[in-house]
Write an enzyme that holds these catalytic residues in place. Structure first.
Site, PDB file in Angstrom:
ATOM      1  N   ARG A 212       0.845  -1.209   0.000  1.00  0.00           N
ATOM      2  CA  ARG A 212       0.000   0.000   0.000  1.00  0.00           C
ATOM      3  C   ARG A 212       0.874   1.250   0.000  1.00  0.00           C
ATOM      4  NH1 ARG A 212      -3.914  -3.337   3.198  1.00  0.00           N
ATOM      5  NH2 ARG A 212      -2.541  -3.055   4.982  1.00  0.00           N
ATOM      6  N   PHE A 228     -10.688  -5.178  -5.796  1.00  0.00           N
ATOM      7  CA  PHE A 228     -10.750  -5.919  -4.528  1.00  0.00           C
ATOM      8  C   PHE A 228     -10.279  -4.998  -3.387  1.00  0.00           C
ATOM      9  CE2 PHE A 228      -9.659  -8.842  -8.011  1.00  0.00           C
ATOM     10  CZ  PHE A 228     -10.713  -9.735  -7.971  1.00  0.00           C
ATOM     11  N   ASP A 250     -15.371  -3.516  -4.984  1.00  0.00           N
ATOM     12  CA  ASP A 250     -15.465  -4.681  -4.098  1.00  0.00           C
ATOM     13  C   ASP A 250     -16.908  -5.167  -4.135  1.00  0.00           C
ATOM     14  OD1 ASP A 250     -13.382  -5.670  -1.669  1.00  0.00           O
ATOM     15  OD2 ASP A 250     -15.460  -6.310  -1.425  1.00  0.00           O
ATOM     16  N   ASP A 300      -5.748  -7.004  -6.122  1.00  0.00           N
ATOM     17  CA  ASP A 300      -5.427  -7.708  -4.872  1.00  0.00           C
ATOM     18  C   ASP A 300      -6.552  -8.670  -4.498  1.00  0.00           C
ATOM     19  OD1 ASP A 300      -4.201  -8.401  -2.481  1.00  0.00           O
ATOM     20  OD2 ASP A 300      -5.020  -6.689  -1.391  1.00  0.00           O
ATOM     21  N   CYS A 340      -2.346 -14.019  -2.902  1.00  0.00           N
ATOM     22  CA  CYS A 340      -2.145 -14.381  -1.496  1.00  0.00           C
ATOM     23  C   CYS A 340      -2.391 -15.869  -1.298  1.00  0.00           C
ATOM     24  CB  CYS A 340      -3.043 -13.552  -0.589  1.00  0.00           C
ATOM     25  SG  CYS A 340      -4.789 -13.792  -0.901  1.00  0.00           S
TER      26      CYS A 340
HETATM   27  N1  SAH Z   1      -6.808  -4.797  -0.996  1.00  0.00           N
HETATM   28  C1  SAH Z   1      -7.438  -4.970   0.293  1.00  0.00           C
HETATM   29  C2  SAH Z   1      -7.614  -6.431   0.666  1.00  0.00           C
HETATM   30  C3  SAH Z   1      -8.392  -7.251  -0.341  1.00  0.00           C
HETATM   31  S1  SAH Z   1      -9.115  -8.675   0.312  1.00  0.00           S
HETATM   32  C4  SAH Z   1      -6.657  -4.206   1.357  1.00  0.00           C
HETATM   33  O1  SAH Z   1      -5.620  -3.617   1.051  1.00  0.00           O
HETATM   34  O2  SAH Z   1      -7.101  -4.188   2.510  1.00  0.00           O
HETATM   35  C5  SAH Z   1     -10.119  -9.212  -0.998  1.00  0.00           C
HETATM   36  C6  SAH Z   1     -11.418  -8.428  -1.196  1.00  0.00           C
HETATM   37  O3  SAH Z   1     -12.003  -8.908  -2.395  1.00  0.00           O
HETATM   38  C7  SAH Z   1     -12.475  -8.588  -0.130  1.00  0.00           C
HETATM   39  O4  SAH Z   1     -12.822  -7.322   0.363  1.00  0.00           O
HETATM   40  C8  SAH Z   1     -13.686  -9.220  -0.851  1.00  0.00           C
HETATM   41  O5  SAH Z   1     -14.925  -8.684  -0.417  1.00  0.00           O
HETATM   42  C9  SAH Z   1     -13.422  -8.844  -2.281  1.00  0.00           C
HETATM   43  N2  SAH Z   1     -13.959  -9.735  -3.333  1.00  0.00           N
HETATM   44  C10 SAH Z   1     -13.952 -11.080  -3.394  1.00  0.00           C
HETATM   45  N3  SAH Z   1     -14.381 -11.515  -4.594  1.00  0.00           N
HETATM   46  C11 SAH Z   1     -14.657 -10.413  -5.322  1.00  0.00           C
HETATM   47  C12 SAH Z   1     -15.121 -10.182  -6.664  1.00  0.00           C
HETATM   48  N4  SAH Z   1     -15.361 -11.213  -7.481  1.00  0.00           N
HETATM   49  N5  SAH Z   1     -15.262  -8.912  -7.084  1.00  0.00           N
HETATM   50  C13 SAH Z   1     -15.011  -7.873  -6.256  1.00  0.00           C
HETATM   51  N6  SAH Z   1     -14.560  -8.026  -4.992  1.00  0.00           N
HETATM   52  C14 SAH Z   1     -14.400  -9.265  -4.531  1.00  0.00           C
END
Ligand code: SAH
Length: 396
Positions: A212, A228, A250, A300, A340
């Site tokens: 980040r 995401f 998201d 992510d 991850c």
């Molecule tokens: N980048 C974030 C962490 C991401 S965790 C940070 O820095 O804190 C992954 C995220 O993806 C979650 O919030 C989940 O709700 C979302 N997610 C999962 N599948 C998804 C999809 N198909 N489209 C959009 N978001 C999704």
């Protein structure tokens, strides 16, 4: 007398190299009766002591090592020693980087398989993921209270993997005050709200802290797509880096609502930030068809691979979103892309990103590499501890 787990002949090699797991196929027999999670002595087929471990009869990982010392008991003092050792490193990091939150215990990498503990300010969030960790819950809690008397403890062991260990999911306050609905924490100059009780995992993805921060460097004047986004940590960082616009995507409306509050909390220009509730896979296609262009895209996604059978499908998923992202980038744009999934090796992930570039008809240059932040260390004897990897690619 301690129950003994006797290994099959020749199956002691990984333990001699101090890998902390005993798989079911390596077990010859259990001498005596052990309860779920109870401590047993792991011995080679001649009965020679190798390790002290937790018995997990329902898991493929039949035992997880607590200690390599025959004279070390697994009791409150043992956990105090482990916590103090882990804490030394985190306190150093926290002071150096101005953090008030960090992963205190990263399971195997801190010598405590199945135990995850995140610290958010003066709240400790506990995840006990294995039978052994659950069996030791009272000792773990006593040791935590001894080491961190100023901290409240909250349990977030509401994780599906516990079922594989024959455990129920649990959640709730343990000691001290209840966490507020949204607790502000500090990360590299940003204030971020964490929902300990209802957020994902323990509330926040501490492991992406350094990535980040890296975003800030690429964000100047950029139009940014934050895929995401969860609670918008990357978006706040991009705004602090001077981006022109950032769209966070998201599927979770709760997460997006917190993301918006995070932008406000940092007194950043909300008119530059958009929050879109959508499926990234679909939205990327719509943006492509609409001719949308970006200068920086963050990708992510959540873990796509839970077991080896899912690896091929996950590779296709990663390739798909990375290909679409590259197609959306202006020439010279930057893709910050992550995986991850522990089962996805760094080399394989790099190859997938390279294949995505070919399919996108774009040339990609790898310019920076990322991994989980240093409060999520990887112990040398357990390389599987490296689960988060990422690349910044310049796409021309
Ligand atoms: N980048 C974030 C962490 C991401 S965790 C940070 O820095 O804190 C992954 C995220 O993806 C979650 O919030 C989940 O709700 C979302 N997610 C999962 N599948 C998804 C999809 N198909 N489209 C959009 N978001 C999704």
């Amino acid at each position: 007398m301690t129950v003994r787990l006797i290994l099959a002949k020749g199956r002691e090699k990984s333990l001699l190299r101090r890998h902390p797991w005993v798989f079911s196929g390596a077990v010859a027999r259990l001498e005596g009766k052990a309860q779920l999670g109870e401590t047993v002595d792991v011995c080679d087929h001649n009965g020679k002591f190798l390790a002290r471990a937790a018995w997990s009869p329902q898991s493929q990982i039949r035992a997880r090592v607590w200690s390599w010392q025959q004279d070390e008991s697994i009791d409150i003092a043992f956990f105090v020693r482990r916590f103090e050792q882990a804490r030394q490193w985190r306190d150093w990091l926290a002071q150096k980087d101005g953090l008030d939150s960090y992963r205190l215990i990263a399971g195997e990498s801190d010598g405590l398989p199945g135990v995850t503990i995140d610290r958010f300010g003066n709240f400790l969030v506990l995840q006990l993921l294995s039978a052994g960790a659950e069996y030791q819950r009272p000792a773990i809690l006593s040791a935590l209270q001894q080491c961190f008397p100023q901290c409240a403890i909250y349990d977030r062991s509401d994780v599906a993997v516990r079922k594989k260990e024959g455990l129920e999911l649990t959640q709730g306050p343990v000691t001290g005050e209840l966490p507020p609905p949204l607790l502000p924490i500090t990360e590299h100059g940003m204030k971020l709200l964490v929902d300990i009780q209802g957020g994902h995992k323990t509330g926040y993805y501490l492991d992406q802290r350094d990535s980040r921060l890296a975003t800030r460097r690429y964000a100047q004047d950029a139009r940014v797509l934050n895929c995401f986004s969860y609670t918008g940590g990357f978006a706040v960082s991009a705004l602090m880096g001077g981006c022109r616009e950032v769209i966070s995507v998201d599927t979770s409306q709760e997460a997006l609502d917190v993301a918006r509050q995070n932008v406000e909390l940092n007194e950043l220009d909300l008119s530059r930030a958009q929050f879109v509730r959508d499926d990234v896979f679909k939205l990327l296609r719509r943006y492509r068809d609409a001719g949308e262009k970006f200068d920086l895209i963050i990708m992510d996604p959540p873990k796509f691979v839970e077991n080896k059978n899912q690896l091929a499908g996950a590779c296709r998923g990663y390739k798909d979103i990375n290909m679409l992202a590259m197609q959306l980038l202006n020439p010279g744009g930057i893709l910050m892309t992550f995986s991850c999934s522990g089962l996805m090796a760094t080399e394989l992930f790099q190859k997938i990103v390279a294949d995505a570039a070919l399919d996108a008809g774009r040339e990609a240059q790898f310019i920076e590499q990322f991994r989980q932040a240093a409060d999520h260390p990887v112990i040398a004897t357990y390389p599987e501890g490296l689960y988060l990897k990422g690349f910044a690619c310049r796409v021309v």
